[in-house]
Design a protein around this motif. Sequence first.
Motif, PDB file in Angstrom:
ATOM      1  N   PRO A  66       0.840  -1.204   0.000  1.00 56.13           N
ATOM      2  CA  PRO A  66       0.000   0.000   0.000  1.00 56.13           C
ATOM      3  C   PRO A  66       0.874   1.253   0.000  1.00 56.13           C
ATOM      4  N   TRP A  67       0.358   2.331  -0.574  1.00 55.02           N
ATOM      5  CA  TRP A  67       1.128   3.570  -0.703  1.00 55.02           C
ATOM      6  C   TRP A  67       1.655   4.063   0.642  1.00 55.02           C
ATOM      7  N   GLU A  68       0.902   3.860   1.694  1.00 53.79           N
ATOM      8  CA  GLU A  68       1.317   4.331   3.017  1.00 53.79           C
ATOM      9  C   GLU A  68       2.599   3.664   3.486  1.00 53.79           C
ATOM     10  N   GLU A  69       2.922   2.497   2.965  1.00 53.39           N
ATOM     11  CA  GLU A  69       4.097   1.758   3.409  1.00 53.39           C
ATOM     12  C   GLU A  69       5.329   2.012   2.545  1.00 53.39           C
ATOM     13  N   TRP A  70       5.204   2.852   1.550  1.00 52.47           N
ATOM     14  CA  TRP A  70       6.362   3.185   0.710  1.00 52.47           C
ATOM     15  C   TRP A  70       7.210   4.255   1.393  1.00 52.47           C
ATOM     16  N   SER A  71       8.521   4.183   1.223  1.00 53.79           N
ATOM     17  CA  SER A  71       9.413   5.261   1.661  1.00 53.79           C
ATOM     18  C   SER A  71       9.408   6.345   0.591  1.00 53.79           C
ATOM     19  N   LYS A  72       9.342   7.619   1.025  1.00 55.22           N
ATOM     20  CA  LYS A  72       9.162   8.709   0.070  1.00 55.22           C
ATOM     21  C   LYS A  72      10.097   9.875   0.377  1.00 55.22           C
ATOM     22  N   TRP A  73      10.498  10.581  -0.684  1.00 53.71           N
ATOM     23  CA  TRP A  73      11.301  11.800  -0.596  1.00 53.71           C
ATOM     24  C   TRP A  73      10.553  12.909  -1.333  1.00 53.71           C
ATOM     25  N   THR A  74      10.292  14.019  -0.683  1.00 51.55           N
ATOM     26  CA  THR A  74       9.774  15.179  -1.402  1.00 51.55           C
ATOM     27  C   THR A  74      10.911  15.778  -2.215  1.00 51.55           C
ATOM     28  N   TRP A  75      10.564  16.743  -3.070  1.00 54.53           N
ATOM     29  CA  TRP A  75      11.626  17.402  -3.839  1.00 54.53           C
ATOM     30  C   TRP A  75      12.585  18.148  -2.908  1.00 54.53           C
ATOM     31  N   LYS A  76      12.080  18.675  -1.831  1.00 57.33           N
ATOM     32  CA  LYS A  76      12.954  19.334  -0.870  1.00 57.33           C
ATOM     33  C   LYS A  76      13.861  18.315  -0.193  1.00 57.33           C
ATOM     34  N   ASP A  77      13.311  17.162   0.184  1.00 51.41           N
ATOM     35  CA  ASP A  77      14.132  16.089   0.757  1.00 51.41           C
ATOM     36  C   ASP A  77      15.236  15.679  -0.214  1.00 51.41           C
ATOM     37  N   TYR A  78      14.850  15.547  -1.473  1.00 53.40           N
ATOM     38  CA  TYR A  78      15.775  15.145  -2.524  1.00 53.40           C
ATOM     39  C   TYR A  78      16.957  16.110  -2.579  1.00 53.40           C
TER      40      TYR A  78
END
Length: 678
Positions: A66-78
């Motif tokens: 599920p999408w909630e379990e994905w690790s994510k980076w915003t453009w600012k994080d990037y």
Amino acid sequence: MYRHIPDLLPYIEECLGLGWFTRNSILGSLHPWAFGSETAAVKEFALAAEKPVPHVLRPGEAPSLPWEEWSKWTWKDYYEDSRKLAKAFMHFGVEQFGSVTIFGFNAPEWALSAMAAMMCGGKFVGIYSTDTAEQVQYKVDHSNAAVMVVDSHAEFAATVAYIEELTCLNAIFCWGTFEPAVLKRKDGSECKVMSFKEALQLGESQGSDEALAQRMQAMRPGHAMGIIYTSGTTGQPKAVMIHHDSAVAQGAIGTLDNTGVLDGYPARIISYLPLSHIAGSLMDLLFPVYMAYTKNLHSTVYFARPYDLKEMTLAARLQFVRPTIFLGVPRVYEKMQARMMAVASTITGIKKSLATWAKGKGLEYCRNLQAGGSRSKPFMHTIAAGWAGGAQGAAPISRETLEYFGQLGMMIQNVYGMSESAGIATLCHKDFNEFGSVGQAPEGLEVKLFKTGEKGENIEVPRCAPGLKVVPEENQGEICFRGRHIMAGYMANPRFGEEHVKDITEKNASTIDQYGWLHSGDKGYMDTNGVVRITGRYKELIIGAGGENIAPVPVEEAIKKSAPALSNVMMVGDNRKYNVALVTLTAEGATGELPGTDKLAGVALEVNPAVKTISEAIKDPIWQKYIQDAINVANNDPNVCISNAWKIQKFAIVPRDFSIQTGRMVRAERNGRGRKEE
């Protein structure tokens, strides 16, 4: 030759001042000011991956989390994590123009490492997943890498196998499982091993923002930003230097309306093609940041699982991501086609009749959309389209496969290029798509076909009329490119000695001539519409015993067209009285990089349902007749075999498919490599 690329004047003006960075470096797109507001940079996701990677539930089944379990980076994080990592690279000795090698399957850490390497004025250098420990050692040493970023145990083991010889390597960052260590060499030098997270913390706590700013200000458009190692049939691989302006030029191609690339942005991209190749790095790393800056279109790159191609579970990622733009090499589309045809063969009754009718309408419309077609929808096409799907892709591929997807509403646009051209050299435009061709040169880039004169000069060959079945030899020549997208050259390392430097100097001179033309080595022709078609490769031309020049590609393609259960066909005939063919069969697990197993797969299981393996097929008379019939069709087609010298007299089934891993890859996908015969 450059005047048609958008925004060229501002690029030149800013090169002369301090503002050049935001336009002439692909990195300018990563800075929050490039988005117009920090809100966009904070909220919109740039990278997403499943961590840790789930196991396959059962063969061919690996549903996405599920999408909630994905690790994510915003453009600012990037942006911020790239800065931290860049400072960590500098801490461990990555100098201006230095290198960082990256070894592992596509992941957010791969992208962060590449961006960080560029931020500190260096180059990212991808290592192929199939490289042996010896090849890893050569590339790390040749590129003078001070830091290496690896995934897990396998990549780490291949790296440290030659740690004694890698005296330039100061640190190894691991984003997967690892064991902390300090590797000590016999000469007393050390190589620090640490986690990716620790590297980020180091850059944040001890790195210098001022030093990083100085590095970024010192960069120029012509500086190399990455190295793509492209292998030949003999000798060590060549290091193609991709510079910042070549990436900017490629980005500008994507913003041209007639290419269709822009239609997919803001994009959902699935990253699965190796980032160590130019195709993957261009689509997954460089295009998104360029589009974010120039068009304010913020895309998300979703990373596939490392086993998706091998285990044939990529479909699960496609269903979850639903990519708006999809790049594939021929092998990927052919595998998809085989799998879909196998499923379609199980459908019976009225469903089969409806599907056949719908695909017929889809194929009619697909052909109408080709260059010169009426562009009209056939009667009841709208109803039929409900049985099809939609996608956009790019890759050199057979006409039959293109039409197969076209009848389903998936209009694939062929793209042609090589590492040395930083990717795209020609492409089929969305409003002038011609199956069987590799399209036209985008605005701002030049493509011409030359023959070499007696004094080594370029003699341009005349264009031919569109639609010719057989193109005269006088209209065929070597496909050559010129423009801002051309590489800076092959990199030489003075530490490797004078002979090495001399060899690379000669290769540069033979690849890019004095007029700036990059010679691809591919043979082809161009019609009066500017459409380019490839007919062979000069290094692959077979010289028969009678001195005939034979282009094997059309013959091989014709055999595969008649026998879709074949995976590869390689024609051999140099200095022989007659030609023979080595053929491989469609097998489970064969990806091009990997040879696969002995088990037949897809349509290969339909040739003789009683035969389940390659070993059995080799001795099976039904399989022998199946292949011979396809060869007979090609031999008897005057548009394919223009004389008896072109015909194939014998064939043999190879026990395993050609692959990079086994060293038996017939040819790379038009990337400049020569023909390898085993």
